[in-house]
Design a protein around this motif. Structure first.
Motif, mmCIF file in Angstrom:
data_model
loop_
_atom_site.group_PDB
_atom_site.id
_atom_site.type_symbol
_atom_site.label_atom_id
_atom_site.label_comp_id
_atom_site.label_asym_id
_atom_site.label_seq_id
_atom_site.Cartn_x
_atom_site.Cartn_y
_atom_site.Cartn_z
ATOM 1 N N GLY A 1 -8.019 -41.577 9.969
ATOM 2 C CA GLY A 1 -7.008 -41.469 11.000
ATOM 3 C C GLY A 1 -7.495 -40.677 12.195
ATOM 4 O O GLY A 1 -8.505 -39.979 12.132
ATOM 5 N N GLY A 2 -6.771 -40.795 13.307
ATOM 6 C CA GLY A 2 -7.140 -40.077 14.503
ATOM 7 C C GLY A 2 -6.508 -40.648 15.744
ATOM 8 O O GLY A 2 -5.555 -41.428 15.680
ATOM 9 N N LEU A 3 -7.054 -40.264 16.894
ATOM 10 C CA LEU A 3 -6.569 -40.697 18.202
ATOM 11 C C LEU A 3 -7.440 -41.819 18.737
ATOM 12 O O LEU A 3 -8.673 -41.724 18.721
ATOM 13 C CB LEU A 3 -6.573 -39.520 19.176
ATOM 14 C CG LEU A 3 -6.205 -39.818 20.627
ATOM 15 C CD1 LEU A 3 -4.755 -40.282 20.728
ATOM 16 C CD2 LEU A 3 -6.438 -38.588 21.488
ATOM 17 N N SER B 1 -9.925 -49.656 18.187
ATOM 18 C CA SER B 1 -9.962 -49.977 16.766
ATOM 19 C C SER B 1 -10.117 -48.712 15.937
ATOM 20 O O SER B 1 -10.570 -47.672 16.424
ATOM 21 C CB SER B 1 -11.101 -50.952 16.458
ATOM 22 O OG SER B 1 -12.357 -50.369 16.742
ATOM 23 N N LEU B 2 -9.741 -48.832 14.671
ATOM 24 C CA LEU B 2 -9.812 -47.717 13.744
ATOM 25 C C LEU B 2 -9.860 -48.290 12.334
ATOM 26 O O LEU B 2 -9.247 -49.325 12.056
ATOM 27 C CB LEU B 2 -8.593 -46.813 13.913
ATOM 28 C CG LEU B 2 -8.690 -45.332 13.544
ATOM 29 C CD1 LEU B 2 -9.762 -44.631 14.374
ATOM 30 C CD2 LEU B 2 -7.341 -44.655 13.749
ATOM 31 N N ARG B 3 -10.577 -47.611 11.447
ATOM 32 C CA ARG B 3 -10.666 -48.043 10.059
ATOM 33 C C ARG B 3 -10.180 -46.925 9.145
ATOM 34 O O ARG B 3 -10.716 -45.819 9.180
ATOM 35 C CB ARG B 3 -12.099 -48.421 9.690
ATOM 36 C CG ARG B 3 -12.230 -49.064 8.307
ATOM 37 C CD ARG B 3 -13.679 -49.414 7.980
ATOM 38 N NE ARG B 3 -13.791 -50.159 6.726
ATOM 39 C CZ ARG B 3 -13.806 -51.480 6.639
ATOM 40 N NH1 ARG B 3 -13.731 -52.223 7.730
ATOM 41 N NH2 ARG B 3 -13.908 -52.075 5.453
ATOM 42 N N LEU B 4 -9.177 -47.224 8.331
ATOM 43 C CA LEU B 4 -8.640 -46.291 7.366
ATOM 44 C C LEU B 4 -9.197 -46.603 5.978
ATOM 45 O O LEU B 4 -9.356 -47.767 5.616
ATOM 46 C CB LEU B 4 -7.116 -46.356 7.321
ATOM 47 C CG LEU B 4 -6.374 -46.186 8.645
ATOM 48 C CD1 LEU B 4 -4.873 -46.255 8.407
ATOM 49 C CD2 LEU B 4 -6.763 -44.887 9.325
ATOM 50 N N SER B 5 -9.471 -45.553 5.214
ATOM 51 C CA SER B 5 -9.975 -45.717 3.860
ATOM 52 C C SER B 5 -9.138 -44.890 2.899
ATOM 53 O O SER B 5 -8.627 -43.827 3.257
ATOM 54 C CB SER B 5 -11.445 -45.295 3.765
ATOM 55 O OG SER B 5 -12.270 -46.113 4.558
ATOM 56 N N ASP C 1 -9.211 -50.341 2.033
ATOM 57 C CA ASP C 1 -9.419 -50.044 3.440
ATOM 58 C C ASP C 1 -8.465 -50.855 4.300
ATOM 59 O O ASP C 1 -7.958 -51.898 3.893
ATOM 60 C CB ASP C 1 -10.851 -50.365 3.861
ATOM 61 C CG ASP C 1 -11.880 -49.414 3.290
ATOM 62 O OD1 ASP C 1 -13.076 -49.585 3.601
ATOM 63 O OD2 ASP C 1 -11.504 -48.492 2.536
ATOM 64 N N LEU C 2 -8.230 -50.361 5.499
ATOM 65 C CA LEU C 2 -7.448 -51.088 6.498
ATOM 66 C C LEU C 2 -8.202 -51.031 7.815
ATOM 67 O O LEU C 2 -8.293 -49.967 8.428
ATOM 68 C CB LEU C 2 -6.052 -50.489 6.650
ATOM 69 C CG LEU C 2 -5.106 -51.255 7.574
ATOM 70 C CD1 LEU C 2 -4.730 -52.599 6.959
ATOM 71 C CD2 LEU C 2 -3.855 -50.440 7.881
ATOM 72 N N GLN C 3 -8.759 -52.167 8.230
ATOM 73 C CA GLN C 3 -9.431 -52.278 9.515
ATOM 74 C C GLN C 3 -8.417 -52.693 10.563
ATOM 75 O O GLN C 3 -7.789 -53.745 10.434
ATOM 76 C CB GLN C 3 -10.568 -53.292 9.441
ATOM 77 C CG GLN C 3 -11.297 -53.515 10.759
ATOM 78 C CD GLN C 3 -12.043 -52.291 11.224
ATOM 79 O OE1 GLN C 3 -12.854 -51.739 10.488
ATOM 80 N NE2 GLN C 3 -11.765 -51.845 12.447
ATOM 81 N N MET C 4 -8.260 -51.886 11.593
ATOM 82 C CA MET C 4 -7.268 -52.119 12.628
ATOM 83 C C MET C 4 -7.969 -52.332 13.967
ATOM 84 O O MET C 4 -8.793 -51.519 14.380
ATOM 85 C CB MET C 4 -6.299 -50.944 12.727
ATOM 86 C CG MET C 4 -5.619 -50.582 11.412
ATOM 87 S SD MET C 4 -4.447 -49.201 11.573
ATOM 88 C CE MET C 4 -5.600 -47.856 11.913
#
Length: 115
Positions: free
Chosen positions: A9-11, A17-21, A79-82
């Motif tokens: 997570g982050g800004l 794009s952002l990748r959550l694990s 994971d969630l690739q956004m």
């Protein structure tokens, strides 16, 4: 006992794009479904995406085509690739592990989409 640890997570700026694990640990045999939910301030928690033990995926309409969920059964991770993130994606994101008949939740990770 099952514990889920989230990261990523982050800004990020709109369009970014952002990748959550999320990694599961503890007393785990066979995981059924896994998924991601999110909750914005003053709003109810809403479903984002899910993936079955066989790898079949489903997405909420508001993220379809932008987010991708994946899992690694050996590592017990999801994971969630956004991509193409929007300000309205700003929320705390929670991972979910289903081991029937129980649900296990992560503590949540903040995602902020802003210029």
């Amino acid at each position: 006992q099952v514990q889920l640890v989230e990261s990523g997570g982050g800004l990020v700026q709109p369009g970014g794009s952002l990748r959550l694990s999320c990694a599961a640990s503890g007393s785990i045999s066979n995981i059924n479904a896994m998924g991601w939910y999110r909750q914005a301030p003053g709003k109810q928690r809403e479903w984002v995406a899910s993936i079955t033990s066989g790898g079949s995926t489903n997405y909420a309409d508001f993220v379809k085509g932008r987010f991708t969920i994946s899992r690694d059964n050996a590592k017990k991770t999801v994971d969630l690739q956004m991509i193409s993130l929007k300000p309205e994606d700003t929320a705390v994101y929670f991972c979910l592990v289903v081991i029937v008949p129980r649900n296990y939740w992560g503590q949540g990770t903040q995602v902020t989409v802003s210029s």
